[in-house]
Design an enzyme around this catalytic site. Structure first.
Site, PDB file in Angstrom:
ATOM      1  N   GLU A 147     -49.264 -56.839  58.362  1.00 16.76           N
ATOM      2  CA  GLU A 147     -48.736 -55.771  59.205  1.00 16.76           C
ATOM      3  C   GLU A 147     -49.351 -55.760  60.590  1.00 16.76           C
ATOM      4  OE1 GLU A 147     -49.507 -55.412  56.024  1.00 16.76           O
ATOM      5  OE2 GLU A 147     -47.745 -54.555  55.044  1.00 16.76           O
ATOM      6  N   HIS A 176     -50.520 -43.958  48.347  1.00 16.92           N
ATOM      7  CA  HIS A 176     -49.073 -44.054  48.565  1.00 16.92           C
ATOM      8  C   HIS A 176     -48.407 -42.698  48.755  1.00 16.92           C
ATOM      9  CE1 HIS A 176     -49.786 -48.128  47.170  1.00 16.92           C
ATOM     10  NE2 HIS A 176     -48.559 -48.459  47.479  1.00 16.92           N
TER      11      HIS A 176
HETATM   12  C1  LIG Z   1     -50.866 -53.713  53.280  1.00 12.97           C
HETATM   13  C2  LIG Z   1     -49.739 -53.624  52.307  1.00 12.97           C
HETATM   14  N1  LIG Z   1     -48.510 -54.034  52.684  1.00 12.97           N
HETATM   15  C3  LIG Z   1     -47.471 -53.957  51.819  1.00 12.97           C
HETATM   16  C4  LIG Z   1     -47.650 -53.475  50.555  1.00 12.97           C
HETATM   17  C5  LIG Z   1     -46.478 -53.370  49.578  1.00 12.97           C
HETATM   18  N2  LIG Z   1     -46.673 -54.333  48.502  1.00 12.97           N
HETATM   19  C6  LIG Z   1     -47.201 -53.982  47.319  1.00 12.97           C
HETATM   20  S1  LIG Z   1     -47.435 -55.287  46.316  1.00 12.97           S
HETATM   21  C7  LIG Z   1     -46.803 -56.351  47.448  1.00 12.97           C
HETATM   22  C8  LIG Z   1     -46.706 -57.810  47.143  1.00 12.97           C
HETATM   23  C9  LIG Z   1     -48.017 -58.410  46.849  1.00 12.97           C
HETATM   24  O1  LIG Z   1     -47.843 -59.766  46.591  1.00 12.97           O
HETATM   25  P1  LIG Z   1     -49.042 -60.618  46.027  1.00 12.97           P
HETATM   26  O2  LIG Z   1     -50.267 -60.388  46.835  1.00 12.97           O
HETATM   27  O3  LIG Z   1     -48.577 -62.020  45.893  1.00 12.97           O
HETATM   28  O4  LIG Z   1     -49.321 -59.966  44.595  1.00 12.97           O
HETATM   29  P2  LIG Z   1     -48.339 -59.921  43.329  1.00 12.97           P
HETATM   30  O5  LIG Z   1     -47.565 -58.652  43.430  1.00 12.97           O
HETATM   31  O6  LIG Z   1     -47.473 -61.115  43.360  1.00 12.97           O
HETATM   32  O7  LIG Z   1     -49.265 -59.892  42.153  1.00 12.97           O
HETATM   33  C10 LIG Z   1     -46.425 -55.674  48.600  1.00 12.97           C
HETATM   34  C11 LIG Z   1     -45.814 -56.292  49.790  1.00 12.97           C
HETATM   35  C12 LIG Z   1     -48.953 -53.031  50.209  1.00 12.97           C
HETATM   36  N3  LIG Z   1     -49.205 -52.513  48.996  1.00 12.97           N
HETATM   37  N4  LIG Z   1     -49.970 -53.132  51.087  1.00 12.97           N
END
Ligand SMILES: Cc1ncc(C[n+]2csc(CCOP(=O)(O)OP(=O)(O)O)c2C)c(N)n1
Ligand SMILES: [Mg+2]
Lengths: 332, 322
Positions: free
Chosen positions: A57, A126
């Site tokens: 971000e 959240h």
């Molecule tokens: C800073 C931030 N940006 C966006 C999100 C929304 N979000 C929650 S989980 C996620 C994906 C995370 O992907 P990854 O790190 O690969 O973990 P996975 O869910 O695949 O285990 C996102 C974009 C967040 N929680 N925090």
């Protein structure tokens, strides 16, 4: 709303999506950034203009600033407001100050969108309504739509504005339906809306709480209390004139906000009323704020509901300023 | 070197506990007894279990939004976990955290986290504390492929490398961040390759092979305890379910891809290994183990339901330490 316009009912979320799509059609220099690419936008505008970014971000916010200063009009969706906190440098030190600091050489037209609020049982990180943190930063404009009509009209103005504008959108209202014109229209930033007229008490309510205040006004009417409900719609600029005029008429003010009271938008509104000599002299009762408790938002449903204001707490606040009926245990 | 058959059986029990816990969490989320959001760890059990099997109780870990598996692998109490999901007073966080925020500092589980990459600097701080104390403790950061593109990952791993902190950075590369394929976010396919730029070892392991994960972790832990600094371990794995358990959650991943990964289920793989290599694990024992796991879970739900919801005044507690 202009009469004779063709209207239809769409949701708050749909109104936001329509506003973005229509402005992207009008303005070839606009493009969309976010960690997710909304499928409808991607389909219409393609991956060049609708970009799914990595989870970064800070970078994507700064990229919007740089592209804006290079002649583009980016639209950034941070998704939930909590995710933009990792981009605070780019928002506070860069986006907000760059036009002023460099003597207004070029403009930085950017729309930032973020959902706010609680009620989703997703706990502290959240469930946030931090708009006053951003009100404190000169150089940012801030809108806070509460209906599909306001959402679309305000977003369109925001995308045509030459400044960074943050749109804080209530997660609780996503599925709310309302009338929206077929044709193009805009709502100027800085113009409050009187959502219901009344004579005994002014209730200034923000976002989701506009609807709770309207419900409260209905039940107050049955008790013989006539409430005027004002939705500021934009927090920067804030329409002090409309709020003050209403308070001069009713002599009483309740402010309802889903955020905590401390240094909140509610504090700013109270101060704008209190520091205006003419309005101050019309006050018949102390100002009452009906806000969230000043705590991080807890997960367990009973705790979460206890923390947030609602129609009952707004009604109690109104009874207090009109009839001095004490509010529950002295605490709201 | 493979761990002893007893240890392998423990690892199997933990993986199966995670699997059954997640199945229950999804079901109870759908029925409305669990609120908000649940991110399922099904399919990735071997990562948490393989790494935590290489740790001591004093070692510390930090988790992500997908945190139930890490809690269980580090030895968390199922009763208090389930009570937290149910929003009850007896939950780990007194009902204030829920699925995305379970922590047990007593066993070195520094918390699940709702902010992607938010935990990485914090657990790096635990690594600094371990180094300052000099008792040989290590700290482990679990994070996703998505998190590996966020600033806090790069800032933290750089510092850990420069200061030789006793750390493991364990990337759970399940190939997606919500809907975004990792291939669209990373110009090079392996997260582990980034280690070179930070002057530390980077290792790729099959994240569905719990013994391979364990062996990589043992080596990295030995390095960390010896004062040789951090290791980045990338575990290639896959989540079976959609990003969250929300009913309307879209999932655009190809069904063939999901099916192919289900065939690489880490649990039967370890069962087969125990049977073949050790020749001392029968179908009956496996069934018995699963029965015990299910019983423990049933007990945790009973415990959760028996615990009251927190009193509303509790909302005002713990904002500040007294
Ligand atoms: C800073 C931030 N940006 C966006 C999100 C929304 N979000 C929650 S989980 C996620 C994906 C995370 O992907 P990854 O790190 O690969 O973990 P996975 O869910 O695949 O285990 C996102 C974009 C967040 N929680 N925090
Ligand atoms: Mg991932």
């Amino acid at each position: 709303m202009g009469s004779g316009q063709a209207m239809r009912r769409i949701t708050y979320d749909q109104a936001g999506m329509e506003a973005v799509a229509e402005e992207m059609r009008r303005e070839p220099k606009s493009f969309h950034l976010g960690t997710d690419a909304p499928p409808a936008l991607l389909k219409e505008f393609g991956a060049q203009r609708v970009r799914a970014t990595p989870i970064a971000e800070s970078a994507l916010t700064g990229i919007a600033v740089g592209a804006a200063g290079s002649g583009f009009r980016p639209i950034v969706n941070w998704s939930q407001v909590t995710f933009c906190f990792v981009a605070m440098d780019q928002i506070v030190n860069q986006a907000a100050k760059i036009h002023y600091m460099f003597g207004g050489q070029v403009t930085f037209p950017i729309l930032f969108r973020a959902s706010v609020g609680g009620g989703t049982r997703r706990a502290a990180q959240h469930s946030q309504s931090p708009y006053s943190m951003f009100m404190n930063v000169a150089g940012l404009k801030i809108i806070l739509p509460s209906t599909p009509y306001d959402m679309k009209g305000l977003l369109k103005s925001a995308m045509r504005d030459d400044n960074p504008v943050i749109s804080f959108e209530s997660g609780r209202l996503g599925a709310l339906e309302g009338e929206v014109p077929e044709d193009d229209y805009t709502i100027p930033l800085g113009k409050a809306d009187i959502k219901r007229a009344g004579s005994d008490v002014t209730i200034v309510a923000l976002a989701w709480l506009v609807h709770e205040a309207l419900a409260a006004a209905d039940s107050l009417a049955k008790e013989g209390i006539s409430a005027e409900v004002i939705d500021p719609r934009s927090l920067v600029p804030l329409d002090a004139d409309t709020i003050r005029a209403s308070v001069r008429k009713t002599g009483r003010l309740v402010i309802a906000d889903e955020a905590g009271p401390t240094a909140g938008a509610s504090a700013e509104i109270a101060a704008l009323v209190a520091e205006d000599p003419e309005t101050f002299s019309c006050l018949k009762a102390p100002v009452k704020r009906v806000c969230a408790l000043q705590v991080p938002i807890p997960y367990s449903p009973g705790l979460e509901d206890h923390v947030f204001p609602d129609r009952k707490k707004i009604s109690a606040g109104a009874r207090f300023v009109v009839r001095r009926v004490p509010v529950d245990g002295g605490r709201t | 070197m493979h761990p002893s058959p007893e240890k392998q059986r423990d690892m199997l029990r933990q993986m199966q506990t995670i699997r059954r816990f997640e199945e229950r969490a999804s079901a109870d989320f759908r029925s409305g007894a669990i609120y908000g959001v649940v991110h399922s760890y099904i399919g990735e059990e071997a990562v948490a279990v393989g790494v935590c099997a290489a740790l001591n109780r004093e070692d510390q870990i930090i988790s992500t939004h997908r945190g139930h598996g890490h809690c269980i692998a580090k030895g968390a109490d199922l009763n208090r976990m389930m009570a937290e999901l149910y929003g009850r007073e007896a939950g780990y966080c007194k009902g204030k955290g829920g699925s995305m925020h379970i922590a047990d500092f007593g066993i070195g589980m520094l918390g699940a986290n709702g902010i992607v990459a938010g935990g990485i600097p914090i657990v790096t701080g635990a690594g600094l504390a371990a180094q300052l104390e000099g008792k040989g403790r290590v700290a482990v950061s679990f994070f996703g492929d998505g998190a590996s593109n966020a600033g806090p990952f790069h800032e933290s791993i750089n510092i850990a490398g420069a200061w030789k902190l006793p750390m493991l950075y364990v990337c759970e590369n399940n190939m997606y961040a919500v809907q975004t394929p990792a291939a669209k976010s990373l110009a090079f396919k392996d997260v582990a390759a980034r280690a070179a730029g930070y002057g530390i070892p980077g290792v790729i392991v099959d994240g569905n092979d719990v013994l391979a994960v364990y062996e990589a972790a043992v080596e990295a832990v030995a390095r960390a305890r010896a004062g040789d600094g951090p290791t980045l371990i990338e575990c290639k794995t896959y989540r079976w379910r959609a990003h969250t358990e929300r009913p309307a959650q879209p999932d655009y991943r190809p069904p063939e891809e999901i099916e192919a990964w289900k065939k690489k289920d880490p649990i039967p793989r370890l069962v087969r290994h125990l049977k073949q290599q050790q020749g001392q694990f029968s179908d009956e024992e496996w069934q018995e183990l699963d029965k015990q796991v299910l019983k423990a879970l049933e007990d945790s739900v009973t415990f959760a339901k028996a615990s009251p919801f927190p009193a509303t005044d509790a909302a005002l507690e713990d904002v500040y330490a007294d």
